[in-house]
Design a protein around this motif. Structure first.
Motif, PDB file in Angstrom:
ATOM      1  N   ASN A 185      -6.154  -3.449   2.167  1.00 43.26           N
ATOM      2  CA  ASN A 185      -5.362  -4.670   2.014  1.00 43.26           C
ATOM      3  C   ASN A 185      -5.493  -5.509   3.286  1.00 43.26           C
ATOM      4  OD1 ASN A 185      -4.047  -4.197  -0.647  1.00 43.26           O
ATOM      5  ND2 ASN A 185      -3.216  -2.415   0.430  1.00 43.26           N
ATOM      6  N   MET A 188      -5.726  -5.868   8.519  1.00 44.87           N
ATOM      7  CA  MET A 188      -4.567  -5.273   9.199  1.00 44.87           C
ATOM      8  C   MET A 188      -4.361  -3.842   8.720  1.00 44.87           C
ATOM      9  SD  MET A 188      -2.484  -6.438  11.561  1.00 44.87           S
ATOM     10  CE  MET A 188      -0.815  -6.442  12.243  1.00 44.87           C
ATOM     11  N   GLU A 189      -4.487  -3.615   7.430  1.00 42.43           N
ATOM     12  CA  GLU A 189      -4.365  -2.239   6.948  1.00 42.43           C
ATOM     13  C   GLU A 189      -5.515  -1.381   7.483  1.00 42.43           C
ATOM     14  OE1 GLU A 189      -3.075   0.097   2.952  1.00 42.43           O
ATOM     15  OE2 GLU A 189      -4.930  -1.000   2.756  1.00 42.43           O
ATOM     16  N   ASN A 192      -4.716  -0.370  10.986  1.00 43.62           N
ATOM     17  CA  ASN A 192      -3.665   0.652  10.967  1.00 43.62           C
ATOM     18  C   ASN A 192      -4.213   2.027  10.618  1.00 43.62           C
ATOM     19  OD1 ASN A 192      -0.476   0.051  11.001  1.00 43.62           O
ATOM     20  ND2 ASN A 192      -1.570  -1.828  10.493  1.00 43.62           N
ATOM     21  N   ARG A 196      -4.202   5.221  13.082  1.00 41.99           N
ATOM     22  CA  ARG A 196      -3.479   6.418  12.662  1.00 41.99           C
ATOM     23  C   ARG A 196      -4.409   7.619  12.520  1.00 41.99           C
ATOM     24  NH1 ARG A 196      -0.156   5.328   7.518  1.00 41.99           N
ATOM     25  NH2 ARG A 196       0.386   7.504   7.900  1.00 41.99           N
ATOM     26  N   ILE A 218       0.573  -3.333  16.085  1.00 45.19           N
ATOM     27  CA  ILE A 218       0.241  -2.033  15.484  1.00 45.19           C
ATOM     28  C   ILE A 218       0.636  -0.917  16.443  1.00 45.19           C
ATOM     29  CG2 ILE A 218      -1.674  -0.524  14.801  1.00 45.19           C
ATOM     30  CD1 ILE A 218      -3.072  -3.064  13.738  1.00 45.19           C
ATOM     31  N   ARG A 334      -6.712 -11.285   0.457  1.00 47.25           N
ATOM     32  CA  ARG A 334      -6.324 -10.117   1.271  1.00 47.25           C
ATOM     33  C   ARG A 334      -7.160  -8.882   0.958  1.00 47.25           C
ATOM     34  NH1 ARG A 334      -4.109 -10.943   4.682  1.00 47.25           N
ATOM     35  NH2 ARG A 334      -3.626  -8.852   5.379  1.00 47.25           N
ATOM     36  N   LEU A 350      -5.681   8.708   4.387  1.00 53.08           N
ATOM     37  CA  LEU A 350      -4.570   7.885   4.862  1.00 53.08           C
ATOM     38  C   LEU A 350      -4.401   6.637   4.001  1.00 53.08           C
ATOM     39  CD1 LEU A 350      -4.942   8.119   8.738  1.00 53.08           C
ATOM     40  CD2 LEU A 350      -2.991   8.894   7.376  1.00 53.08           C
ATOM     41  N   SER A 354      -1.026   5.790   2.046  1.00 58.10           N
ATOM     42  CA  SER A 354      -0.350   4.559   2.472  1.00 58.10           C
ATOM     43  C   SER A 354      -0.126   3.596   1.334  1.00 58.10           C
ATOM     44  CB  SER A 354      -1.169   3.825   3.539  1.00 58.10           C
ATOM     45  OG  SER A 354      -1.400   4.634   4.640  1.00 58.10           O
ATOM     46  N   SER A 355      -1.128   3.436   0.476  1.00 59.92           N
ATOM     47  CA  SER A 355      -0.987   2.443  -0.602  1.00 59.92           C
ATOM     48  C   SER A 355      -1.878   2.772  -1.798  1.00 59.92           C
ATOM     49  CB  SER A 355      -1.295   1.044  -0.069  1.00 59.92           C
ATOM     50  OG  SER A 355      -2.620   0.972   0.441  1.00 59.92           O
ATOM     51  N   SER A 357      -4.452   2.523  -3.336  1.00 59.44           N
ATOM     52  CA  SER A 357      -5.716   1.806  -3.483  1.00 59.44           C
ATOM     53  C   SER A 357      -5.436   0.319  -3.362  1.00 59.44           C
ATOM     54  CB  SER A 357      -6.338   2.108  -4.847  1.00 59.44           C
ATOM     55  OG  SER A 357      -5.496   1.605  -5.861  1.00 59.44           O
TER      56      SER A 357
END
Lengths: 497, 497
Positions: A185, A188-189, A192, A196, A218, A334, A350, A354-355, A357
């Motif tokens: 996404n 920025m994702e 991250n 991480r 971040i 995005r 991760l 986190s999301s 997909s």
């Protein structure tokens, strides 16, 4: 990969002569005929090259006299060649806890009315992008292939899009397979996930200074500490300074990762030369240092060819390469990506936790646009527009900002980095400009160490209308009001006192 | 908010009589005329109610004799009313490090061929959703309002969509303002933001057991420990057990947060009664315990009315309410949300630093669909389909799985939770079924404590085709093969030995 047209290569090499001061502001350029002969190019190629330099605000035609390097460049020259004056005087810092979030959120996400003129935001204007073409493709996919995006999907992202990225990676000096990418996404994702994957709360992460405030956010949100590595406004990260840290000289802390933007760094526009990238890649391998490379501006170079990704010199997979379509193709969809090298599996996991997909529909549209184009043509137009805008924005600044203002010489992208003369204060300037509905990005956003108080970032990634010029000129005027007034020459009234 | 049709309310109250064993399997139902008279409803309403119960597989019509409670329910009854047998025999556990990621990734994100029949995945089939209507709206937005989604945006999400969520919150027993929501990339991001807002690496988070493996993956990826709180397969989280933990009885650790699914928990389908929710909310306030409420299945209830969100009893903002459109409206667009209560600002910031914002185009389409509908009608149809599917899937299981298999009685949603008799092993079953291109979700995924080895989750959120029945029946057959063979009665050959 498409070679740059000949005139662009020519323009770029002439630009280098101007940038380096070989041809000085005010000097007459060699004639078109002479260029054509000396460079063995056609006259029309020479004309195109000069027109490009003219559009970039570097040279100007004078009736009956030929082309001249613009005199206004003198002021820019001082800043561009006097690089040191733009470099914050920082040694590698001690690790510092990061505390920029509250300021950033106040500045950037406060409810903003459409009346506010956003000079500081690095969000490019939609008018620079092929929105209509992408929307046509979106519509076609929705009508013809709904089964391709309606279903719930986990996994690293559209194979189509990842294949296109693999093909584009040739332009970055790489040849990545589609399975090496995870779609995210936005970048920025991606950043991250990369951080991480290799660092945990309390760890120290090295960053450039000044650096993109998103990097600092971040780090802050993950409870990490920042270690600032000096960054030259032309040549980027000081690899020697990083090396000293990695060799733990003078009690330097263990560094868990380096987060950097080797191509067209934000905010300075610096690009690391190939030799510096090679050295950095060797250093990373030697010290087993995970490097997070943000390459979102790499396609927006003003030079003759795209700067290679740092990853191109990485033979052992230490560099996690992050990118996005936000700055080059579609600000609204995005879609970003990461090629995580040796950390790929960890990043894939991760991403899932986190999301799950990334929405598929935008991915399919971007993949089709990349296939059917004309992406390269769009990028050429975009680069030309940005180069012209950069020159125009600098000209506005030179005319309106206080004497002594230093301006960066970005190697691409759409931001300028300014340093105001003493005793100016950019945060104060932000406040008074904001009261007049003009928003700028003050320098303190770009350093966790609280430096850069006289710096500000000005964006030019939109159509440069008269309203833009007016807003930017007004900021200059407000900055001038921060300068001590020179007492007017004494006359009349002063006599006898 | 739209009231349920009268026949649904009636069917639901009759269902309660069946569920509770008041009317037993095999018994004759009262006649339609009698229902009509005793409940003061029209005969046609009574007919509709019985047809609904029939569709749900609870009753059956016998020619000339009227309606009867299905005999097959006897086996289900045993599991449904014998709730204890389905409850893993767990006291609140000691905090355990979570290590489910590798298994989950192997099971759920391994490259899967279209030939694999995914019985375990809780991904609903697109055929259950109004994809065509949403795609029409997507197309209209792309043609008519490109300026609304092409631009780069930060911030908490589309105001239109957040207003619709505010309106829908009346159905959840709330009245949330649009500014209380942050739109996320699906509920997985929402849950991540909520956990990160209140817990840091090393902290202990209480979860139900069994629980959604995604919860466990989030904890694992953030370095958090899980503390399992027992969960009844009908009434959900054991609030008394949680209270004992919060009062630090027997050296219980400090709990940083509770992550739970009070409505139609995954995998058991349990829903907490109102009184239990009220008690939990009081407990959270007393102990200042942040509670992360996952309400993604709340709209998929089989009862007479939507269960309220736990948040409805929360007067002090301790409950962060997370939801999504993935399970109720659009599996592919990946739009979720969070109403973070007292943690809203922190979550807004974490959203920004994690992924800046959520793609706007899908948000606009969902907002328009919610405005123009028919969302409530779609939900009614979806609930009816799922209730019917649940009954059919249970009937297939009863016919094909080993004797002694326990089946959950979900209060909604689209998964069944099974417990196989000893000495079955669900992970082994997963492996042999996977070799035959059938995928199930073994119970060990749902507990960080390594419990649930004889459990599995079976989904019915797709069209129940003959292929579905065949696959599920085959899993039952494979499970039966895990049972010890009863020696055939000795005859002939055995004589004299």
């Amino acid at each position: 990969m498409q070679a740059a047209p000949l005139y662009e290569t020519l323009a770029s090499s002439i630009r280098h002569l101007i940038d380096s001061g070989t041809i000085k502001p005010g000097e007459r350029m060699v004639s078109l005929r002479e260029v054509s002969q000396r460079r063995s190019v056609s006259l029309s190629t020479a004309v195109q090259a000069y027109r490009m330099l003219e559009a970039q605000g570097l040279i100007e035609a004078r009736p009956q006299s030929g082309y001249f390097v613009r005199r206004e460049l003198w002021a820019m020259r001082k800043s561009a060649t006097g690089a040191k004056s733009l470099r914050p005087n920082l040694k590698p810092s001690k690790p510092v806890s990061v505390d920029v979030n509250s300021l950033v959120m106040e500045l950037l996400t406060a409810p903003s009315s459409p009346d506010v003129f956003a000079l500081g935001s690095a969000s490019p204007g939609p008018e620079l992008f092929p929105g209509a073409a992408i929307n046509r493709i979106l519509g076609q996919i929705i009508r013809r292939r709904p089964h391709d995006f309606e279903r719930y999907r986990s996994g690293p992202g559209s194979d189509d899009l990842r294949r296109e990225l693999g093909r584009r990676s040739l332009d970055w000096g790489l040849s990545l397979g589609y399975e090496e990418f995870v779609i995210t996404n936005g970048s920025m994702e991606a950043l991250n996930l990369a951080v991480r994957a290799v660092a945990k709360a309390g760890d120290v992460v090295a960053v450039e200074t000044p650096t993109y405030f998103g990097f600092l956010q971040i780090l802050e949100s993950l409870g990490l500490k920042a270690l600032h590595i000096p960054c030259d406004p032309q040549t980027g990260l000081d690899v020697g300074a990083l090396e000293a840290v990695l060799e733990r000289k003078q009690g330097a802390p263990r560094v868990a990762a380096l987060l950097c933007c080797p191509n067209i760094s934000n905010p300075t526009g610096a690009t690391m030369p190939d030799e510096a990238k090679a050295r950095l890649a060797r250093l990373a391998a030697k010290h087993q240092l995970p490097v997070i490379e943000d390459d979102i501006y790499g396609d927006l170079y003003f030079g003759a060819r795209r700067p290679k990704a740092l990853r191109a010199w990485d033979t052992e997979g230490w560099v996690m390469l992050c990118g996005s379509f936000t700055k080059i193709l579609s600000p609204g969809l995005r879609v970003g990506w990461i090629a995580g090298g040796r950390f790929h599996e960890r990043i894939r996991l991760l991403k899932y936790t986190s999301s799950i997909s990334t929405t598929v529909l935008p991915q399919l549209a971007l993949a089709e646009y990349l296939q059917r184009g004309p992406f390269d043509k769009h990028l050429r137009t975009l680069r030309r527009t940005l180069a012209t805008n950069a020159a125009q924005a600098r000209a506005i600044i030179i005319r309106n900002f206080p004497e002594g203002t230093q301006i960066s010489q970005p190697q691409g992208g759409f931001v300028l980095w300014l340093e105001l003369p003493k005793p100016c204060d950019a945060l104060e300037l932000y406040k008074v400009a904001r009261a007049e509905n003009i928003s700028i990005a003050p320098g303190t956003l770009f350093s966790a160490a609280g430096e850069c108080r006289r710096n500000l970032r000005v964006a030019y990634g939109i159509r440069l209308t008269p309203a833009y010029e007016k807003a930017l000129a007004r900021v200059g005027e407000l900055a001038r009001q921060q300068m001590p007034r020179v007492a007017p020459p004494t006359r009349g009234l002063a006599v006898g006192r």
